[in-house]
Design a protein around this motif. Structure first.
Motif, PDB file in Angstrom:
ATOM      1  N   ASN A  52      -4.190  35.541  44.000  1.00  0.00           N
ATOM      2  CA  ASN A  52      -4.749  36.092  45.230  1.00  0.00           C
ATOM      3  C   ASN A  52      -5.669  35.077  45.908  1.00  0.00           C
ATOM      4  OD1 ASN A  52      -3.618  38.772  44.755  1.00  0.00           O
ATOM      5  ND2 ASN A  52      -5.091  38.860  43.065  1.00  0.00           N
ATOM      6  N   ALA A  53      -5.747  35.170  47.227  1.00  0.00           N
ATOM      7  CA  ALA A  53      -6.545  34.191  47.953  1.00  0.00           C
ATOM      8  C   ALA A  53      -7.549  34.876  48.861  1.00  0.00           C
ATOM      9  CB  ALA A  53      -5.632  33.305  48.794  1.00  0.00           C
ATOM     10  N   CYS A  54      -8.684  34.242  48.979  1.00  0.00           N
ATOM     11  CA  CYS A  54      -9.712  34.823  49.824  1.00  0.00           C
ATOM     12  C   CYS A  54     -10.474  33.711  50.512  1.00  0.00           C
ATOM     13  CB  CYS A  54     -10.667  35.624  48.954  1.00  0.00           C
ATOM     14  SG  CYS A  54     -12.138  36.104  49.815  1.00  0.00           S
ATOM     15  N   GLN A  55     -10.770  33.947  51.764  1.00  0.00           N
ATOM     16  CA  GLN A  55     -11.461  32.932  52.537  1.00  0.00           C
ATOM     17  C   GLN A  55     -12.602  33.596  53.278  1.00  0.00           C
ATOM     18  OE1 GLN A  55      -8.646  30.602  54.753  1.00  0.00           O
ATOM     19  NE2 GLN A  55     -10.150  30.202  56.349  1.00  0.00           N
ATOM     20  N   SER A 109      -5.515  41.320  54.354  1.00  0.00           N
ATOM     21  CA  SER A 109      -6.559  41.916  55.183  1.00  0.00           C
ATOM     22  C   SER A 109      -7.305  40.820  55.931  1.00  0.00           C
ATOM     23  CB  SER A 109      -7.537  42.721  54.327  1.00  0.00           C
ATOM     24  OG  SER A 109      -8.144  41.907  53.355  1.00  0.00           O
ATOM     25  N   ASN A 110      -7.781  41.197  57.090  1.00  0.00           N
ATOM     26  CA  ASN A 110      -8.471  40.251  57.953  1.00  0.00           C
ATOM     27  C   ASN A 110      -9.692  40.941  58.552  1.00  0.00           C
ATOM     28  OD1 ASN A 110      -8.857  37.858  59.437  1.00  0.00           O
ATOM     29  ND2 ASN A 110      -7.815  38.729  61.217  1.00  0.00           N
ATOM     30  N   ILE A 111     -10.829  40.295  58.433  1.00  0.00           N
ATOM     31  CA  ILE A 111     -12.055  40.864  59.007  1.00  0.00           C
ATOM     32  C   ILE A 111     -12.687  39.807  59.906  1.00  0.00           C
ATOM     33  CG2 ILE A 111     -14.380  41.730  58.531  1.00  0.00           C
ATOM     34  CD1 ILE A 111     -13.350  42.423  55.666  1.00  0.00           C
ATOM     35  N   VAL A 112     -12.896  40.158  61.145  1.00  0.00           N
ATOM     36  CA  VAL A 112     -13.624  39.258  62.039  1.00  0.00           C
ATOM     37  C   VAL A 112     -14.752  40.050  62.669  1.00  0.00           C
ATOM     38  CG1 VAL A 112     -13.510  37.638  63.954  1.00  0.00           C
ATOM     39  CG2 VAL A 112     -11.481  38.034  62.573  1.00  0.00           C
TER      40      VAL A 112
END
Lengths: 254, 470
Positions: free
Chosen positions: B404-407, B345-348
């Motif tokens: 899992n990775a989160c940035q 998932s990507n949130i901008v």
């Protein structure tokens, strides 16, 4: 009447008076230099003429070809033909150099008219070549991540594109290595001619080896204390500003 | 973007601040009771199952408190008894603009809808207050089996697909406003794209509020069957009124295996509108859902488009731009619920606050412990135009497990007086300088928009900035 004329100008920042009765006239076709020590008010002068809102003009006048520009917004002054090359050009994130220049040029068109894209790019590439700038520069955001030299080159490019009647170059040499200094100076020299008057503000004589002025003014404590030919710059370089300061007791006519 | 292209879409859509007097055949009056529900069901001629459904939803709505423990207290200023819940002309949606009643047709012409339809859209639905007055799909698209109709038409004429998914992505009791919508919904779109069908051009809906004290409650349900692709765009406007108007939509998207849905919103509500919208998607295996959400205008917007990543390798994205001008509060964000391995998932999110405007970002990212190979990237950037503007960020990120990775990155910046002076010195007016700076700030997102909407957005930003400097 073709000149940029500064008459007995007094400028404050807050309560502090920085420019204290400065008079100067730059006729079209000439290049004048203002030299002065740090804190003499050189940069204040350029911002005040440009109409920066932090600077209050308490008295005096600035006439562009005989018309006072003090009542005008900064953008109106620009459209009248005044250009400032900034000592610290601002970054505008996300806005490409090409878009910014086009917006600036379009602001000079009459209502509803816009410059042609093809003509614009042709002209832009021509000027960029003179300043040895690469094509990819057009799509980069204005000054964002630019080196000091790139920023100054960009100022001169904008000047070339906007073709001002009068340009004030504020410490254009600061942050430039010798190669960049040569390119930038060549860019300015290429624009010299009967249709533009330039005021070059600098702390060091070095820049004036490359942009050779017609007249040199020395500014100390918010006033012009000495005027002279280009050799005056060399004298200053040799003797330092103290020699002027020491001589300040003598009356000076501008 | 070259000027030539800009001029091509030079349509006057300045704020939509105008209205025509319209005679309504159906008017449910003000206030909301079980009688209101019966009035709406009778007016629309709906089947009994939906009548029961609506009555139950009303009970849920009435039983739920306002979410003011975490949200803006301004919500308490909504007077539900003063709102009109259903207003319609009584005609069926026309398939030709010629048959749309004159006042409504004039409204949409002024908003440029028929012209856009001719130029680049595969289908258009135009909703005027409660009901669609125009609904049409290009013949070639219809022949591929694509269904694009209003929600009423969908539930009446395509119950086998409609009922399977309706209310499944966003249940009635999800929140107070989804319950309200479930009770009184009218209008919105129902779209079904058959397996493997890729709809080349966007489908568009335009939501227009024309009446004062009105509540618009459209309900949209989009189902993209396996391997299909569709882009849906919605635009919204309302004229300025003295009193508050409510827009409370529910949008449910279902992307089946390998399907792609892009949902684009550019809303430009007038500053009296409460805009409280629930939007959520379910993405099955290898499906992709992308929400592009631009919020300009309104008094208060609360909207957090979400994606439930239900199948392996599903992908969800929310790209949002919010502009909060003086007196406005944009409370927006995104929700990403990871529920399968290797989901990404990507949130901008970019927000701009002007004057006393306030922008709030709320983000929810949830990755449970048992999942592997999930990734989330969140970026939120806020731009403040002057010192009285306000921005807040409330990220809620729960990423458990080791695979899992989160940035997460966030920034706040300001347009400085020095930057404006620099631009003015080149000849741009203060408003032009502001506008160019704001457009620069959102530029990397706008580039992802369909061209027509990026032009529209630029125009809206120009207008907002023009109004915001003396």
């Amino acid at each position: 009447m073709s000149s940029l004329k500064i008459q007995d100008l007094h400028v404050r920042i807050g309560e502090k008076e920085i420019i204290r009765g400065l008079t100067l006239e730059i006729p079209k076709g000439e290049v004048h230099a203002i030299m002065g020590p740090n804190g003499s008010g050189k940069s204040t002068l350029s911002k005040a003429i440009g109409g920066h809102p932090d600077y209050t003009i308490t008295s005096g006048d600035v006439l562009l070809d005989g018309v006072s520009i003090l009542g005008m917004e900064p953008d109106e002054r620009a459209r009248q033909g005044l250009f400032l090359a900034f000592q610290y050009p601002m970054e505008i994130p996300g806005v490409s150099n090409a878009n910014f220049l086009r917006a600036a040029l379009n602001s000079r068109q009459s209502e509803g008219e816009e410059i042609e894209a093809v003509d614009f790019y042709e002209h832009l590439y021509e000027e960029m070549d003179k300043l040895e700038m690469r094509r990819e520069f057009t799509s980069r955001a204005v000054n964002e991540g630019f080196s000091g030299g790139e920023k100054k080159r960009n100022e001169i490019l904008q000047m070339a594109m906007l073709k001002p009647k009068y340009a004030i170059l504020d410490e254009t040499d600061s942050g430039l290595d010798i190669d960049a200094l040569k390119i930038v100076s060549a860019g300015v020299n290429a624009q010299r001619g009967p249709n533009i008057g330039c005021l070059v503000i600098t702390h060091y004589q070095r820049l004036l080896d490359y942009i050779v002025p017609d007249v040199v003014h020395v500014m100390v404590d918010g006033r012009i204390v000495r005027n002279g030919p280009k050799e005056l710059a060399l004298e200053l370089e040799e003797k330092g500003y103290d020699f002027i300061k020491d001589a300040l007791a003598e009356p000076v006519s501008a | 973007m070259p000027t030539e292209e800009l001029n091509q879409f030079d349509i006057d859509r300045t704020r939509g601040d105008f209205r025509y007097d319209v005679q309504y055949q159906y008017d449910a009056g003000t206030g909301l009771t079980h009688q209101t529900i019966d009035y709406i069901v009778d007016a629309k001629g709906e089947p009994d199952w939906i009548r029961d459904w609506r009555h139950k939803a009303l009970d849920v709505f009435l039983s739920k408190p306002m979410p003011t423990h975490w949200a803006s207290k301004d919500l308490e200023n909504i007077v539900f008894d003063n709102i009109r819940y259903y207003l319609a002309g009584g005609q069926k949606p026309s398939r030709s603009w010629e048959d749309v009643p004159e006042d409504m047709k004039r409204t949409f012409e002024r908003l440029g809808i028929p012209e856009q339809e001719r130029k680049f859209l595969a289908g258009v639905e135009a909703q005027f207050d409660s009901e669609a007055v125009y609904s049409n799909i290009k013949k070639a698209v219809g022949e591929q089996g694509v269904i694009f109709v209003g929600s009423t038409d969908g539930l009446k004429n395509h119950p086998e697909i409609f009922r399977k998914w309706f209310g499944k992505v966003i249940p009635t009791g999800d929140n107070k406003f989804s319950a309200l919508n479930s009770a009184v919904f009218s209008g919105g779109s129902f779209i079904y794209v058959p397996p493997g069908v890729k709809v080349k051009h966007p489908l568009q809906a335009y939501f227009r509020i024309n009446a004062e004290n009105f509540g618009q409650f459209e309900r949209t349900l989009i189902i993209a069957d396996e391997g299909s692709e569709v882009m849906y765009m919605e635009g919204c406007t309302a004229p300025k009124f003295e009193t508050a108007t409510l827009h409370s939509a529910v949008v449910e998207l279902v992307a089946l295996k390998g399907a792609k849905i892009q949902y684009v919103t550019v809303q430009n509500w007038s500053p009296n509108v409460f805009n409280l919208v629930t939007k959520r998607a379910i993405a099955h295996e290898e499906a992709e859902v992308k929400w592009i959400d631009c919020n300009i205008g309104s008094r208060l917007t609360m909207k957090y488009p979400g994606v439930v990543l239900k199948g392996r390798k599903a992908r969800g994205e929310v790209i949002s731009i919010a502009l909060a001008n003086d007196g406005q509060h944009q409370d927006t964000g995104a929700k990403m619920i990871h529920a399968a391995d290797e989901t990404t998932s990507n949130i901008v999110s970019k927000s701009i606050s002007i004057g006393k405007g306030r922008a709030t970002y709320r983000g929810l990212v949830h990755v449970p412990k048992h999942l592997k190979g999930c990734k989330n990237n969140t970026e939120c950037d806020a731009l403040l135009i002057n010192s009285t503007a306000r921005t807040d960020t409330y990220p809620a990120i729960t990423v458990r497990g080791t695979g899992n990775a989160c940035q997460h990155e966030a920034s706040v910046s300001q347009i400085s007086a020095e930057q404006i002076f620099y631009m003015q010195q080149r000849g741009l007016t203060e408003a032009q300088a502001m506008s160019l700076s704001v457009n620069g700030f959102v530029n990397d997102l706008v580039r992802q928009f369909p061209m027509e909407y990026s032009v529209e957005l630029k125009r809206l930003i120009d207008l907002e900035m023009e109004g915001s400097v003396g």
